[in-house]
Design a protein around this motif. Structure first.
Motif, PDB file in Angstrom:
ATOM      1  N   HIS A  85     -14.846 -42.396  26.811  1.00 49.55           N
ATOM      2  CA  HIS A  85     -14.522 -43.269  27.939  1.00 49.55           C
ATOM      3  C   HIS A  85     -14.947 -44.707  27.649  1.00 49.55           C
ATOM      4  O   HIS A  85     -14.182 -45.649  27.883  1.00 49.55           O
ATOM      5  CB  HIS A  85     -15.214 -42.757  29.204  1.00 49.55           C
ATOM      6  CG  HIS A  85     -15.183 -43.711  30.338  1.00 49.55           C
ATOM      7  ND1 HIS A  85     -14.045 -43.965  31.067  1.00 49.55           N
ATOM      8  CD2 HIS A  85     -16.146 -44.502  30.865  1.00 49.55           C
ATOM      9  CE1 HIS A  85     -14.310 -44.870  31.994  1.00 49.55           C
ATOM     10  NE2 HIS A  85     -15.589 -45.205  31.888  1.00 49.55           N
ATOM     11  N   GLU A  86     -16.175 -44.889  27.138  1.00 51.70           N
ATOM     12  CA  GLU A  86     -16.660 -46.219  26.800  1.00 51.70           C
ATOM     13  C   GLU A  86     -15.802 -46.864  25.712  1.00 51.70           C
ATOM     14  O   GLU A  86     -15.507 -48.045  25.763  1.00 51.70           O
ATOM     15  CB  GLU A  86     -18.129 -46.153  26.347  1.00 51.70           C
ATOM     16  CG  GLU A  86     -19.102 -45.850  27.451  1.00 51.70           C
ATOM     17  CD  GLU A  86     -19.166 -46.988  28.447  1.00 51.70           C
ATOM     18  OE1 GLU A  86     -19.183 -48.162  28.033  1.00 51.70           O
ATOM     19  OE2 GLU A  86     -19.194 -46.693  29.653  1.00 51.70           O
ATOM     20  N   TRP A  87     -15.379 -46.057  24.723  1.00 54.35           N
ATOM     21  CA  TRP A  87     -14.552 -46.594  23.650  1.00 54.35           C
ATOM     22  C   TRP A  87     -13.216 -47.066  24.205  1.00 54.35           C
ATOM     23  O   TRP A  87     -12.721 -48.130  23.859  1.00 54.35           O
ATOM     24  CB  TRP A  87     -14.343 -45.525  22.577  1.00 54.35           C
ATOM     25  CG  TRP A  87     -13.685 -46.077  21.349  1.00 54.35           C
ATOM     26  CD1 TRP A  87     -14.286 -46.661  20.293  1.00 54.35           C
ATOM     27  CD2 TRP A  87     -12.275 -46.101  21.100  1.00 54.35           C
ATOM     28  NE1 TRP A  87     -13.346 -47.047  19.380  1.00 54.35           N
ATOM     29  CE2 TRP A  87     -12.096 -46.716  19.849  1.00 54.35           C
ATOM     30  CE3 TRP A  87     -11.164 -45.662  21.783  1.00 54.35           C
ATOM     31  CZ2 TRP A  87     -10.845 -46.905  19.283  1.00 54.35           C
ATOM     32  CZ3 TRP A  87      -9.913 -45.850  21.223  1.00 54.35           C
ATOM     33  CH2 TRP A  87      -9.768 -46.470  19.986  1.00 54.35           C
ATOM     34  N   ARG A  88     -12.636 -46.260  25.091  1.00 50.19           N
ATOM     35  CA  ARG A  88     -11.344 -46.637  25.685  1.00 50.19           C
ATOM     36  C   ARG A  88     -11.472 -47.885  26.560  1.00 50.19           C
ATOM     37  O   ARG A  88     -10.544 -48.680  26.638  1.00 50.19           O
ATOM     38  CB  ARG A  88     -10.782 -45.479  26.493  1.00 50.19           C
ATOM     39  CG  ARG A  88     -10.284 -44.353  25.625  1.00 50.19           C
ATOM     40  CD  ARG A  88      -9.690 -43.245  26.467  1.00 50.19           C
ATOM     41  NE  ARG A  88      -9.383 -42.089  25.670  1.00 50.19           N
ATOM     42  CZ  ARG A  88      -8.232 -41.904  25.031  1.00 50.19           C
ATOM     43  NH1 ARG A  88      -7.288 -42.807  25.109  1.00 50.19           N
ATOM     44  NH2 ARG A  88      -8.027 -40.817  24.340  1.00 50.19           N
ATOM     45  N   GLU A  89     -12.603 -48.046  27.235  1.00 49.74           N
ATOM     46  CA  GLU A  89     -12.816 -49.244  28.041  1.00 49.74           C
ATOM     47  C   GLU A  89     -12.884 -50.492  27.164  1.00 49.74           C
ATOM     48  O   GLU A  89     -12.396 -51.546  27.546  1.00 49.74           O
ATOM     49  CB  GLU A  89     -14.112 -49.119  28.854  1.00 49.74           C
ATOM     50  CG  GLU A  89     -14.032 -48.147  30.002  1.00 49.74           C
ATOM     51  CD  GLU A  89     -13.098 -48.634  31.098  1.00 49.74           C
ATOM     52  OE1 GLU A  89     -13.127 -49.842  31.410  1.00 49.74           O
ATOM     53  OE2 GLU A  89     -12.330 -47.809  31.610  1.00 49.74           O
ATOM     54  N   ARG A  90     -13.507 -50.368  25.994  1.00 48.28           N
ATOM     55  CA  ARG A  90     -13.599 -51.520  25.091  1.00 48.28           C
ATOM     56  C   ARG A  90     -12.262 -51.847  24.433  1.00 48.28           C
ATOM     57  O   ARG A  90     -11.960 -52.991  24.151  1.00 48.28           O
ATOM     58  CB  ARG A  90     -14.647 -51.252  24.012  1.00 48.28           C
ATOM     59  CG  ARG A  90     -16.066 -51.369  24.502  1.00 48.28           C
ATOM     60  CD  ARG A  90     -17.051 -51.382  23.360  1.00 48.28           C
ATOM     61  NE  ARG A  90     -16.876 -50.278  22.426  1.00 48.28           N
ATOM     62  CZ  ARG A  90     -17.537 -49.105  22.487  1.00 48.28           C
ATOM     63  NH1 ARG A  90     -18.404 -48.899  23.448  1.00 48.28           N
ATOM     64  NH2 ARG A  90     -17.322 -48.177  21.608  1.00 48.28           N
ATOM     65  N   HIS A  91     -11.474 -50.802  24.163  1.00 49.10           N
ATOM     66  CA  HIS A  91     -10.185 -50.984  23.483  1.00 49.10           C
ATOM     67  C   HIS A  91      -9.064 -50.654  24.460  1.00 49.10           C
ATOM     68  O   HIS A  91      -8.321 -49.693  24.281  1.00 49.10           O
ATOM     69  CB  HIS A  91     -10.095 -50.075  22.252  1.00 49.10           C
ATOM     70  CG  HIS A  91     -11.194 -50.291  21.283  1.00 49.10           C
ATOM     71  ND1 HIS A  91     -12.386 -49.619  21.355  1.00 49.10           N
ATOM     72  CD2 HIS A  91     -11.297 -51.132  20.219  1.00 49.10           C
ATOM     73  CE1 HIS A  91     -13.175 -50.019  20.377  1.00 49.10           C
ATOM     74  NE2 HIS A  91     -12.557 -50.945  19.684  1.00 49.10           N
TER      75      HIS A  91
END
Length: 97
Positions: A85-91
């Motif tokens: 989830h955090e990765w998708r928020e950044r990208h």
């Protein structure tokens, strides 16, 4: 009149200071005579019982082991989902395909 009262007060203050300054110090040398030597008895030795473990110590049987493993897997899954989830928020431009 005020000068007389002021002079009297100043004189009393000087007399009080001089009496405090004349305090003396005693010096004494003491010689002791040794008396009988008395020893106290040894204190009793107390051995405490072993501490009782509190909380989870180990696997009691296969059911508890499975329950703990399932709990661990769920924590791992939640952690991995949160990382994704955090990765998708950044990208946010990346849509997964």
């Amino acid at each position: 009149m005020n000068k007389k009262i002021l002079g009297a007060a100043l004189g009393l203050a000087v007399l009080a200071a001089s009496s405090a300054a004349s305090a003396h110090v005693d010096v004494a040398i003491g010689l002791g005579v040794p008396g009988p030597v008395v020893y106290a008895p040894a204190p009793p030795v107390y051995v405490a019982p072993a501490p009782v473990p509190v909380g989870y110590v180990g696997y009691e049987d296969w059911r508890t082991r499975q329950w703990h493993e399932r709990e661990w897997r769920e924590r791992q899954w939640r952690r991995d989902e949160w990382r994704e989830h955090e990765w998708r928020e950044r990208h946010d431009g990346w849509r997964g395909y």
